[in-house]
Design a protein around this motif. Structure first.
Motif, PDB file in Angstrom:
ATOM      1  N   UNK A 181      37.301  40.115  43.724  1.00  0.00           N
ATOM      2  CA  UNK A 181      36.760  41.248  42.987  1.00  0.00           C
ATOM      3  C   UNK A 181      35.488  41.712  43.704  1.00  0.00           C
ATOM      4  N   UNK A 182      35.137  42.942  43.415  1.00  0.00           N
ATOM      5  CA  UNK A 182      33.944  43.507  44.041  1.00  0.00           C
ATOM      6  C   UNK A 182      32.903  43.734  42.957  1.00  0.00           C
ATOM      7  N   UNK A 183      31.656  43.377  43.255  1.00  0.00           N
ATOM      8  CA  UNK A 183      30.596  43.604  42.274  1.00  0.00           C
ATOM      9  C   UNK A 183      29.371  44.197  42.955  1.00  0.00           C
ATOM     10  N   UNK A 184      28.552  44.842  42.135  1.00  0.00           N
ATOM     11  CA  UNK A 184      27.300  45.374  42.645  1.00  0.00           C
ATOM     12  C   UNK A 184      26.375  44.194  42.924  1.00  0.00           C
ATOM     13  N   UNK A 185      25.645  44.206  44.037  1.00  0.00           N
ATOM     14  CA  UNK A 185      24.781  43.060  44.339  1.00  0.00           C
ATOM     15  C   UNK A 185      23.744  42.898  43.231  1.00  0.00           C
ATOM     16  N   UNK A 186      23.252  41.681  43.064  1.00  0.00           N
ATOM     17  CA  UNK A 186      22.369  41.438  41.916  1.00  0.00           C
ATOM     18  C   UNK A 186      20.947  41.929  42.143  1.00  0.00           C
ATOM     19  N   UNK A 187      20.482  41.944  43.410  1.00  0.00           N
ATOM     20  CA  UNK A 187      19.134  42.496  43.639  1.00  0.00           C
ATOM     21  C   UNK A 187      19.235  43.715  44.529  1.00  0.00           C
ATOM     22  N   UNK A 188      19.060  44.833  43.884  1.00  0.00           N
ATOM     23  CA  UNK A 188      19.181  46.094  44.623  1.00  0.00           C
ATOM     24  C   UNK A 188      17.810  46.580  45.064  1.00  0.00           C
ATOM     25  N   UNK A 189      17.687  47.088  46.276  1.00  0.00           N
ATOM     26  CA  UNK A 189      16.400  47.634  46.703  1.00  0.00           C
ATOM     27  C   UNK A 189      15.936  48.745  45.780  1.00  0.00           C
ATOM     28  N   UNK A 190      16.887  49.557  45.314  1.00  0.00           N
ATOM     29  CA  UNK A 190      16.522  50.679  44.454  1.00  0.00           C
ATOM     30  C   UNK A 190      15.903  50.171  43.162  1.00  0.00           C
ATOM     31  N   UNK A 191      16.422  48.983  42.705  1.00  0.00           N
ATOM     32  CA  UNK A 191      15.899  48.462  41.454  1.00  0.00           C
ATOM     33  C   UNK A 191      14.482  47.941  41.613  1.00  0.00           C
ATOM     34  N   UNK A 192      14.182  47.370  42.798  1.00  0.00           N
ATOM     35  CA  UNK A 192      12.849  46.800  42.915  1.00  0.00           C
ATOM     36  C   UNK A 192      11.781  47.863  42.738  1.00  0.00           C
ATOM     37  N   UNK A 193      12.007  49.108  43.261  1.00  0.00           N
ATOM     38  CA  UNK A 193      10.982  50.127  43.085  1.00  0.00           C
ATOM     39  C   UNK A 193      10.929  50.569  41.632  1.00  0.00           C
ATOM     40  N   UNK A 194      12.107  50.530  40.938  1.00  0.00           N
ATOM     41  CA  UNK A 194      12.063  50.885  39.515  1.00  0.00           C
ATOM     42  C   UNK A 194      11.312  49.821  38.717  1.00  0.00           C
ATOM     43  N   UNK A 195      11.500  48.551  39.134  1.00  0.00           N
ATOM     44  CA  UNK A 195      10.829  47.454  38.436  1.00  0.00           C
ATOM     45  C   UNK A 195       9.312  47.631  38.492  1.00  0.00           C
ATOM     46  N   UNK A 196       8.812  48.149  39.663  1.00  0.00           N
ATOM     47  CA  UNK A 196       7.370  48.370  39.806  1.00  0.00           C
ATOM     48  C   UNK A 196       6.875  49.301  38.706  1.00  0.00           C
ATOM     49  N   UNK A 197       7.628  50.394  38.491  1.00  0.00           N
ATOM     50  CA  UNK A 197       7.215  51.345  37.461  1.00  0.00           C
ATOM     51  C   UNK A 197       7.296  50.715  36.080  1.00  0.00           C
ATOM     52  N   UNK A 216      39.628  50.205  49.497  1.00  0.00           N
ATOM     53  CA  UNK A 216      39.141  48.980  50.166  1.00  0.00           C
ATOM     54  C   UNK A 216      38.162  49.361  51.274  1.00  0.00           C
ATOM     55  N   UNK A 217      38.488  50.444  52.006  1.00  0.00           N
ATOM     56  CA  UNK A 217      37.596  50.864  53.105  1.00  0.00           C
ATOM     57  C   UNK A 217      36.239  51.288  52.535  1.00  0.00           C
ATOM     58  N   UNK A 218      36.273  51.992  51.389  1.00  0.00           N
ATOM     59  CA  UNK A 218      35.009  52.425  50.764  1.00  0.00           C
ATOM     60  C   UNK A 218      34.205  51.203  50.322  1.00  0.00           C
ATOM     61  N   UNK A 219      34.882  50.225  49.685  1.00  0.00           N
ATOM     62  CA  UNK A 219      34.186  49.024  49.234  1.00  0.00           C
ATOM     63  C   UNK A 219      33.614  48.244  50.429  1.00  0.00           C
ATOM     64  N   UNK A 220      34.397  48.149  51.513  1.00  0.00           N
ATOM     65  CA  UNK A 220      33.911  47.424  52.695  1.00  0.00           C
ATOM     66  C   UNK A 220      32.666  48.101  53.271  1.00  0.00           C
ATOM     67  N   UNK A 221      32.688  49.436  53.260  1.00  0.00           N
ATOM     68  CA  UNK A 221      31.539  50.196  53.761  1.00  0.00           C
ATOM     69  C   UNK A 221      30.293  49.849  52.926  1.00  0.00           C
ATOM     70  N   UNK A 222      30.487  49.774  51.604  1.00  0.00           N
ATOM     71  CA  UNK A 222      29.347  49.495  50.728  1.00  0.00           C
ATOM     72  C   UNK A 222      28.877  48.042  50.866  1.00  0.00           C
ATOM     73  N   UNK A 223      29.804  47.155  51.191  1.00  0.00           N
ATOM     74  CA  UNK A 223      29.401  45.764  51.447  1.00  0.00           C
ATOM     75  C   UNK A 223      28.528  45.741  52.705  1.00  0.00           C
ATOM     76  N   UNK A 224      28.979  46.469  53.743  1.00  0.00           N
ATOM     77  CA  UNK A 224      28.220  46.496  55.006  1.00  0.00           C
ATOM     78  C   UNK A 224      26.827  47.085  54.794  1.00  0.00           C
ATOM     79  N   UNK A 225      26.720  48.054  53.869  1.00  0.00           N
ATOM     80  CA  UNK A 225      25.410  48.674  53.616  1.00  0.00           C
ATOM     81  C   UNK A 225      24.542  47.850  52.665  1.00  0.00           C
ATOM     82  N   UNK A 226      25.122  46.810  52.062  1.00  0.00           N
ATOM     83  CA  UNK A 226      24.323  45.939  51.198  1.00  0.00           C
ATOM     84  C   UNK A 226      24.327  46.351  49.735  1.00  0.00           C
ATOM     85  N   UNK A 227      25.254  47.219  49.328  1.00  0.00           N
ATOM     86  CA  UNK A 227      25.286  47.646  47.920  1.00  0.00           C
ATOM     87  C   UNK A 227      26.251  46.791  47.084  1.00  0.00           C
ATOM     88  N   UNK A 228      27.308  46.319  47.704  1.00  0.00           N
ATOM     89  CA  UNK A 228      28.313  45.524  46.976  1.00  0.00           C
ATOM     90  C   UNK A 228      28.460  44.149  47.634  1.00  0.00           C
TER      91      UNK A 228
END
Ligand SMILES: Cc1ncc(COP(=O)(O)O)c(C=O)c1O
Length: 488
Positions: free
Chosen positions: A76-92, A57-69
């Motif tokens: 339930x916990x899920x990966x956010x739908x718009x990831x910053x990492x994905x936007x740069x991949x989308x460019x390519x 739970x602490x790990x998941x909360x950390x990732x929520x605070x960082x904007x990943x989950x």
């Protein structure tokens, strides 16, 4: 929902919840977990990783605070739908080609760059003007640093005292008065003379203004003037100084705002511009309204007499800006220098410096102030002057022996400074390259010309301060052996 999650756990990362959070983030970045995907429940993942639910739970909360989950109402916990990492991949993906590296429009191409910075990597370094750092009294200086941390001058630690640390300025002012004859100047501490040069250039020059410099000289200063848009004019030199007629011609032609000089140990030749010429240069500058920037970079190390008085010591018009540095007295990394200017310029200089840096580091200044206060600084200077005089004489002796062995070389023993300017007749550039291949660092005259076409390819600069006499003797033998190979 992913029931089984393969995580790459890095045992170096502690505590455990951060190790898990990092591994989940990596899984998202690598595409093992997709945007919007639901993660195993905390209980499930805890079982997989043989840990407890709270850690997950602490790990998941950390990732929520960082904007990943994100967590949903159903806990339930899920990966956010718009990831910053994905936007740069989308460019390519959208352009179907490799993403080009961003090209920065920085104005660096025409500058010289770090110059001698890597000379430390050579077995024999004859770089001119670098002190012997091994001889610095670190233990003694450590007690000054410790003293300044245990009894700090609190008022200087804030944003005030923009000229510099009060104790340092008091001590350096007293030192410059006694040793350099500077009495009627205001002092500003700087992060080395390079900062002062940059500041002066930007404060005094408009693009297109002219700056007269020694035709053989110090490139980092030229770069500072060029960075302010100045046009550089090379003043012709003769064997023993400056061509005064040429200088007057440049002044008469108009547009010269600054004359940058290293008059006491001319850089790189180390000759002293004679007093008669220094006085005439001053007269011309006063007549044509030109600022003199006097770089007194290694004045302490004068061997045949007391250090000579700088031009700034006799400056009735207040047109000399005087620069001194601790890079030679201590070591370049201390980044301390002093600028001595006419009182009328003080406010403009301090205000302008504040734009790029509120003030220099006062801790090191304060430690130097304490060092100066009890006499350690001047004792160190006397010790280093004795050491460098011995090394100059030892290099002189080694070179004379090489001359006696038939090697062709010529030089004038300088009265001070930290290097010799040696005429080897030919192939200075090839020699320097060959030496670099054999871990010997030296600089040929081409490194110091304003106009490359003026390179005669016959001088090398040999620093004597940085190595002990025996090492320097061995290095010199190798240098002249390689020169022999080149010239046949
Ligand atoms: C001519 C000259 N001026 C100034 C400096 C020192 O510059 P700084 O105080 O920025 O380290 C050097 C150091 O090599 C130098 O050769």
């Amino acid at each position: 929902m992913k029931q089984q999650l393969l995580l790459n756990l890095d045992p170096q990362i502690k505590p455990l919840f951060l190790r898990i959070a990092t591994a989940v983030r990596l899984a998202v970045k690598q595409g093992v977990l997709k945007a919007g995907e639901v993660l195993p429940s905390a209980r499930n993942l805890a079982q997989q990783l043989a840990t407890n639910r709270h850690t997950i739970m602490a790990a998941y909360q950390e990732l929520i605070a960082q904007g990943w989950l994100e967590s949903s109402q159903r806990r339930s916990y899920r990966v956010v739908t718009t990831l910053p990492i994905e936007s740069s991949q989308i460019l390519a993906q959208s352009t179907h080609k490799a993403v080009n590296k961003f090209s920065w429009p920085a104005k660096v191409q025409s500058f010289s760059g770090p110059g001698i910075a890597n000379s430390w990597n050579y077995e024999f370094s004859f770089v001119g003007g670098v002190s012997d750092i091994n001889a610095f009294p670190f233990k003694e200086f450590r007690s000054c640093m410790a003293d300044c941390l245990s009894r700090p001058g609190l008022s200087d630690l804030g944003y005030g005292s923009k000229q510099g640390d009060e104790l340092f300025l008091t001590q350096i002012s007293e030192y410059l008065r006694r040793k350099r004859g500077l009495t009627n100047k205001a002092l500003v501490s700087v992060n080395g003379s390079q900062e002062a040069l940059f500041l002066i250039a930007h404060l005094m020059l408009e693009p297109g203004d002219k700056v007269a410099v020694e035709a053989l000289g110090y490139k980092p200063a030229w770069d500072a003037f060029k960075a302010a848009g100045a046009e550089l004019l090379g003043v012709r030199q003769h064997e023993a100084g400056i061509d005064l007629q040429h200088l007057e011609g440049l002044f008469r032609a108009g547009g010269v705002k600054i004359l940058y000089l290293t008059p006491l140990h001319q850089y790189p030749t180390t000759i002293v511009i004679p007093i008669r010429e220094r006085i005439e240069i001053y007269r011309l500058a006063a007549e044509f309204n030109v600022i003199i920037v006097e770089d007194d970079y290694d004045h302490e190390f004068h061997y045949d007499s007391q250090p000579l008085a700088p031009m700034a010591a006799d400056d009735p018009c207040g047109l000399v800006i005087y620069l001194s540095t601790f890079s030679k007295i201590m070591f370049p990394g201390c980044r301390i220098g002093v600028m001595a200017i006419d009182e009328s310029l003080l406010e403009a200089v301090v205000n302008y410096r504040t734009v790029m840096n509120h003030k220099p580091n006062v801790l090191i200044q304060n430690a130097i102030g304490r060092w100066m206060e009890y006499g350690g600084f001047e004792r160190h200077l006397r010790r280093m002057t004795r050491l460098y005089r011995q090394r100059r004489d030892a290099m002189d002796e080694s070179l004379r022996q090489l001359q006696q062995q038939g090697f062709k070389l010529d030089y004038k023993l300088p009265a001070g400074g930290m290097a010799l300017w040696v005429d080897i007749g030919q192939q200075a550039n090839d020699l320097s390259q060959l030496c670099h291949q054999h871990s010997i660092y030296l600089q040929p005259e081409s490194h110091f010309h304003l106009r490359p076409q003026q390179d005669q390819n016959r001088h090398i600069r040999l620093g004597f301060a940085g190595m002990d006499a025996e090492k320097s003797r061995l290095g010199l033998q190798q240098i002249f052996h390689y020169h022999q190979l080149l010239v046949g």
